[in-house]
Design a protein around this motif. Structure first.
Motif, PDB file in Angstrom:
ATOM      1  N   GLY A  46      41.406  38.848  46.198  1.00 41.70           N
ATOM      2  CA  GLY A  46      41.315  37.921  45.073  1.00 41.70           C
ATOM      3  C   GLY A  46      41.121  36.475  45.482  1.00 41.70           C
ATOM      4  O   GLY A  46      41.344  35.566  44.687  1.00 41.70           O
ATOM      5  N   ALA A  47      40.667  36.239  46.712  1.00 40.83           N
ATOM      6  CA  ALA A  47      40.522  34.862  47.210  1.00 40.83           C
ATOM      7  C   ALA A  47      39.560  34.041  46.360  1.00 40.83           C
ATOM      8  O   ALA A  47      39.772  32.845  46.155  1.00 40.83           O
ATOM      9  CB  ALA A  47      40.067  34.866  48.668  1.00 40.83           C
ATOM     10  N   GLY A  48      38.516  34.664  45.835  1.00 38.87           N
ATOM     11  CA  GLY A  48      37.578  33.936  44.982  1.00 38.87           C
ATOM     12  C   GLY A  48      38.240  33.424  43.717  1.00 38.87           C
ATOM     13  O   GLY A  48      38.023  32.280  43.300  1.00 38.87           O
ATOM     14  N   ALA A  49      39.061  34.263  43.124  1.00 40.12           N
ATOM     15  CA  ALA A  49      39.778  33.859  41.907  1.00 40.12           C
ATOM     16  C   ALA A  49      40.812  32.779  42.224  1.00 40.12           C
ATOM     17  O   ALA A  49      41.007  31.843  41.441  1.00 40.12           O
ATOM     18  CB  ALA A  49      40.451  35.067  41.258  1.00 40.12           C
ATOM     19  N   GLY A 112      35.838  41.869  40.880  1.00 41.43           N
ATOM     20  CA  GLY A 112      35.284  40.515  40.926  1.00 41.43           C
ATOM     21  C   GLY A 112      35.691  39.697  39.711  1.00 41.43           C
ATOM     22  O   GLY A 112      35.972  40.230  38.641  1.00 41.43           O
ATOM     23  N   LEU A 113      35.684  38.384  39.891  1.00 41.63           N
ATOM     24  CA  LEU A 113      36.147  37.439  38.882  1.00 41.63           C
ATOM     25  C   LEU A 113      35.432  37.602  37.543  1.00 41.63           C
ATOM     26  O   LEU A 113      36.064  37.753  36.502  1.00 41.63           O
ATOM     27  CB  LEU A 113      35.951  36.010  39.418  1.00 41.63           C
ATOM     28  N   VAL A 114      34.113  37.608  37.554  1.00 41.83           N
ATOM     29  CA  VAL A 114      33.351  37.679  36.308  1.00 41.83           C
ATOM     30  C   VAL A 114      33.576  39.009  35.597  1.00 41.83           C
ATOM     31  O   VAL A 114      33.786  39.042  34.377  1.00 41.83           O
ATOM     32  CB  VAL A 114      31.846  37.440  36.572  1.00 41.83           C
ATOM     33  N   ASN A 115      33.579  40.102  36.342  1.00 44.21           N
ATOM     34  CA  ASN A 115      33.786  41.418  35.716  1.00 44.21           C
ATOM     35  C   ASN A 115      35.186  41.552  35.135  1.00 44.21           C
ATOM     36  O   ASN A 115      35.365  42.139  34.060  1.00 44.21           O
ATOM     37  CB  ASN A 115      33.509  42.537  36.723  1.00 44.21           C
TER      38      ASN A 115
END
Length: 145
Positions: A46-49, A112-115
């Motif tokens: 979850g590093a992107g989030a 993923g963040l968007v999904n």
């Protein structure tokens, strides 16, 4: 900046989130995670989030606080500065959907963040995207004023 926040906050929030979900202690979860198949890299799930939430959180809190404090007449003195800080902190909670996505990503949703955000919107609507905004706003107001 973002890299440091992700490197430090990623593992910390991963451990706290998963400890809350699983009921395990943080030290036990850390040992289990490091010994698991993904090793230390699992701590960065979850590093992107995390990066998206961190990048938008403090910058918007500071900017909104300055805007709010500038809008309050000078005659309010310290009370005006405190009010501006509280309002700026509360306003910075606009990014709560990113926090919702971070929590879900770190609890095991690897889409993923968007999904994740699309799914929350489709199944829970606006309320789901802003789940937990009240305690977050209270904390932000306290930390900023």
């Amino acid at each position: 900046g973002i890299s440091t926040h992700t490197q430090v906050m990623g593992p910390c929030t991963y451990l706290v989130t998963n400890a809350a979900v699983s009921g395990a202690s943080v030290p036990a979860l850390l040992r289990e995670t490091l010994a698991g198949p993904g090793g230390a890299s699992t701590l960065y799930t979850g590093a992107g989030a995390v990066a998206a939430r961190q990048a938008t959180n403090w910058a918007s809190r500071q900017g909104l606080t300055e805007l709010c404090q500038a809008a309050i007449p000078e005659g309010f003195g310290v009370a005006g500065a405190i009010l501006g800080g509280c309002l700026g902190g509360i306003g910075s909670c606009w990014n709560t959907p990113l926090e919702v996505a971070r929590i879900r990503a770190q609890a095991g949703d690897a889409r993923g963040l968007v999904n994740v955000l699309r799914d929350v919107w489709a199944t829970e609507g606006l309320a789901g995207c802003f789940r937990g905004v009240t305690p977050r706003a209270l904390q932000a107001a306290w930390q900023t004023c």
